[in-house]
Design a protein around this motif. Structure first.
Motif, PDB file in Angstrom:
ATOM      1  N   ALA A  43     -11.819   8.837  -0.694  1.00  0.00           N
ATOM      2  CA  ALA A  43     -11.119   9.122  -1.655  1.00  0.00           C
ATOM      3  C   ALA A  43      -9.205   8.643  -1.967  1.00  0.00           C
ATOM      4  CB  ALA A  43     -11.011  10.941  -2.815  1.00  0.00           C
ATOM      5  N   LEU A  44      -8.933   9.125  -0.953  1.00  0.00           N
ATOM      6  CA  LEU A  44      -7.017   8.448  -0.708  1.00  0.00           C
ATOM      7  C   LEU A  44      -7.908   6.630  -0.739  1.00  0.00           C
ATOM      8  CD1 LEU A  44      -5.945  10.995   1.998  1.00  0.00           C
ATOM      9  CD2 LEU A  44      -5.556  10.918  -0.194  1.00  0.00           C
ATOM     10  N   HIS A  45      -8.631   6.634  -0.163  1.00  0.00           N
ATOM     11  CA  HIS A  45      -8.348   5.079  -0.319  1.00  0.00           C
ATOM     12  C   HIS A  45      -8.910   4.622  -1.921  1.00  0.00           C
ATOM     13  CE1 HIS A  45      -9.435   0.539  -0.221  1.00  0.00           C
ATOM     14  NE2 HIS A  45     -10.670   1.314  -0.673  1.00  0.00           N
ATOM     15  N   TRP A  46      -9.556   5.339  -2.541  1.00  0.00           N
ATOM     16  CA  TRP A  46      -9.417   4.750  -3.526  1.00  0.00           C
ATOM     17  C   TRP A  46      -8.114   4.907  -4.722  1.00  0.00           C
ATOM     18  CZ3 TRP A  46     -12.600   0.801  -4.945  1.00  0.00           C
ATOM     19  CH2 TRP A  46     -13.521   0.784  -4.655  1.00  0.00           C
ATOM     20  N   ILE A  47      -7.842   6.438  -4.920  1.00  0.00           N
ATOM     21  CA  ILE A  47      -5.856   6.938  -5.377  1.00  0.00           C
ATOM     22  C   ILE A  47      -5.468   5.552  -4.835  1.00  0.00           C
ATOM     23  CG2 ILE A  47      -4.450   8.330  -5.307  1.00  0.00           C
ATOM     24  CD1 ILE A  47      -6.542  10.245  -4.875  1.00  0.00           C
ATOM     25  N   GLY A  48      -4.996   5.029  -3.491  1.00  0.00           N
ATOM     26  CA  GLY A  48      -3.819   3.944  -3.282  1.00  0.00           C
ATOM     27  C   GLY A  48      -4.627   3.027  -3.714  1.00  0.00           C
ATOM     28  N   LEU A  49      -5.850   2.730  -3.952  1.00  0.00           N
ATOM     29  CA  LEU A  49      -5.599   1.074  -4.752  1.00  0.00           C
ATOM     30  C   LEU A  49      -5.843   1.381  -5.752  1.00  0.00           C
ATOM     31  CD1 LEU A  49      -7.461  -1.694  -3.505  1.00  0.00           C
ATOM     32  CD2 LEU A  49      -9.252  -0.750  -4.106  1.00  0.00           C
ATOM     33  N   ALA A  50      -5.783   2.284  -6.768  1.00  0.00           N
ATOM     34  CA  ALA A  50      -5.575   2.615  -8.374  1.00  0.00           C
ATOM     35  C   ALA A  50      -4.166   2.566  -8.387  1.00  0.00           C
ATOM     36  CB  ALA A  50      -6.623   3.903  -9.144  1.00  0.00           C
ATOM     37  N   ILE A  51      -3.340   3.394  -7.652  1.00  0.00           N
ATOM     38  CA  ILE A  51      -1.971   3.155  -7.502  1.00  0.00           C
ATOM     39  C   ILE A  51      -1.745   1.580  -7.936  1.00  0.00           C
ATOM     40  CG2 ILE A  51       0.527   4.063  -6.886  1.00  0.00           C
ATOM     41  CD1 ILE A  51      -1.233   6.253  -6.696  1.00  0.00           C
ATOM     42  N   ALA A  52      -1.847   0.754  -6.470  1.00  0.00           N
ATOM     43  CA  ALA A  52      -1.628  -0.336  -5.700  1.00  0.00           C
ATOM     44  C   ALA A  52      -1.948  -0.699  -7.305  1.00  0.00           C
ATOM     45  CB  ALA A  52      -2.118  -0.785  -4.763  1.00  0.00           C
ATOM     46  N   HIS A  53      -1.906  -2.822  -6.887  1.00  0.00           N
ATOM     47  CA  HIS A  53      -2.619  -3.556  -7.556  1.00  0.00           C
ATOM     48  C   HIS A  53      -4.267  -3.899  -6.873  1.00  0.00           C
ATOM     49  CE1 HIS A  53      -3.352  -7.751  -9.390  1.00  0.00           C
ATOM     50  NE2 HIS A  53      -3.206  -6.589 -10.758  1.00  0.00           N
ATOM     51  N   PRO A  54      -5.373  -3.699  -7.919  1.00  0.00           N
ATOM     52  CA  PRO A  54      -6.958  -3.987  -6.988  1.00  0.00           C
ATOM     53  C   PRO A  54      -7.224  -4.932  -6.570  1.00  0.00           C
ATOM     54  CG  PRO A  54      -6.744  -2.826  -9.043  1.00  0.00           C
ATOM     55  CD  PRO A  54      -5.509  -3.608  -9.336  1.00  0.00           C
ATOM     56  N   ARG A  59      -5.652  -5.311   1.907  1.00  0.00           N
ATOM     57  CA  ARG A  59      -4.489  -5.056   2.315  1.00  0.00           C
ATOM     58  C   ARG A  59      -4.894  -4.335   3.968  1.00  0.00           C
ATOM     59  NH1 ARG A  59      -0.581  -8.293   1.968  1.00  0.00           N
ATOM     60  NH2 ARG A  59      -0.018  -8.965  -1.051  1.00  0.00           N
ATOM     61  N   HIS A  60      -4.405  -4.582   5.073  1.00  0.00           N
ATOM     62  CA  HIS A  60      -5.077  -3.529   6.010  1.00  0.00           C
ATOM     63  C   HIS A  60      -5.054  -2.481   6.222  1.00  0.00           C
ATOM     64  CE1 HIS A  60      -0.335  -4.066   6.798  1.00  0.00           C
ATOM     65  NE2 HIS A  60      -0.624  -2.968   7.759  1.00  0.00           N
ATOM     66  N   TYR A  61      -3.618  -1.996   5.553  1.00  0.00           N
ATOM     67  CA  TYR A  61      -3.944  -0.070   5.083  1.00  0.00           C
ATOM     68  C   TYR A  61      -4.647   0.457   4.480  1.00  0.00           C
ATOM     69  CZ  TYR A  61       0.200  -1.838   1.674  1.00  0.00           C
ATOM     70  OH  TYR A  61       0.141  -2.754   0.082  1.00  0.00           O
ATOM     71  N   PHE A  62      -5.159  -0.509   3.204  1.00  0.00           N
ATOM     72  CA  PHE A  62      -6.303   0.061   2.108  1.00  0.00           C
ATOM     73  C   PHE A  62      -7.823   0.135   3.204  1.00  0.00           C
ATOM     74  CE2 PHE A  62      -4.542  -1.321  -0.832  1.00  0.00           C
ATOM     75  CZ  PHE A  62      -3.551   0.036  -1.444  1.00  0.00           C
ATOM     76  N   TYR A  63      -8.038  -1.349   4.653  1.00  0.00           N
ATOM     77  CA  TYR A  63      -9.200  -1.390   5.244  1.00  0.00           C
ATOM     78  C   TYR A  63      -8.883   0.099   6.221  1.00  0.00           C
ATOM     79  CZ  TYR A  63     -12.025  -3.164   8.925  1.00  0.00           C
ATOM     80  OH  TYR A  63     -13.269  -3.567   9.390  1.00  0.00           O
ATOM     81  N   ARG A  66     -10.542   2.689   5.035  1.00  0.00           N
ATOM     82  CA  ARG A  66     -12.084   2.829   5.081  1.00  0.00           C
ATOM     83  C   ARG A  66     -12.601   2.936   6.447  1.00  0.00           C
ATOM     84  NH1 ARG A  66     -12.439  -1.669   0.811  1.00  0.00           N
ATOM     85  NH2 ARG A  66     -11.519  -3.104   2.807  1.00  0.00           N
ATOM     86  N   LEU A  67     -11.926   1.698   7.405  1.00  0.00           N
ATOM     87  CA  LEU A  67     -12.560   2.229   8.565  1.00  0.00           C
ATOM     88  C   LEU A  67     -12.376   2.848   9.417  1.00  0.00           C
ATOM     89  CD1 LEU A  67     -12.974  -0.040  11.130  1.00  0.00           C
ATOM     90  CD2 LEU A  67     -10.877   0.289  11.315  1.00  0.00           C
ATOM     91  N   ALA A  68     -11.390   4.300   9.253  1.00  0.00           N
ATOM     92  CA  ALA A  68     -10.919   5.746   9.549  1.00  0.00           C
ATOM     93  C   ALA A  68     -12.682   6.721   8.754  1.00  0.00           C
ATOM     94  CB  ALA A  68     -10.560   6.355   9.408  1.00  0.00           C
ATOM     95  N   ALA A  69     -12.376   6.558   7.644  1.00  0.00           N
ATOM     96  CA  ALA A  69     -13.781   7.392   6.636  1.00  0.00           C
ATOM     97  C   ALA A  69     -14.904   7.018   7.250  1.00  0.00           C
ATOM     98  CB  ALA A  69     -13.673   6.654   5.755  1.00  0.00           C
ATOM     99  N   PHE A  70     -15.089   5.607   7.734  1.00  0.00           N
ATOM    100  CA  PHE A  70     -16.816   4.745   8.257  1.00  0.00           C
ATOM    101  C   PHE A  70     -17.105   5.239  10.281  1.00  0.00           C
ATOM    102  CE2 PHE A  70     -16.838   2.493   4.588  1.00  0.00           C
ATOM    103  CZ  PHE A  70     -18.107   2.919   4.200  1.00  0.00           C
TER     104      PHE A  70
END
Length: 88
Positions: A43-54, A59-63, A66-70
């Protein structure tokens, strides 16, 4: 529309995390707690993606979210299988 879809997926991830938290409260099984945390990371990943440009999804910080979650989901599954193997 571009920020609506990541927001909807973020909300769905939060709801999934809350459901796993409810299952954890009933059973006290660590698998559910780890799944709840993993979905909140998503959810934090998707919130950050919604705030930033899709288009910044690569970008590595979004990745890393996701990596930590999986990895957390993978660890929870391995931990659950190892615990059931030790009992049986």
């Amino acid at each position: 529309m571009k920020s609506f879809l990541p927001g909807a997926v973020a909300m769905a991830s939060c709801v999934a995390g809350l459901l796993f938290l409810r299952f954890w409260r009933k059973s006290r099984d660590r698998l559910f707690a780890l799944f709840a945390v993993a979905f909140w990371l998503l959810a934090l990943h998707w919130i950050g993606l919604a705030i930033a440009h899709p288009s910044d999804e690569t970008r590595h910080y979004f990745y890393l979210f996701r990596l930590a979650a999986f990895l957390l989901i993978l660890w929870a599954i391995i931990d659950k299988n190892r615990a059931s193997r030790d009992r049986g």
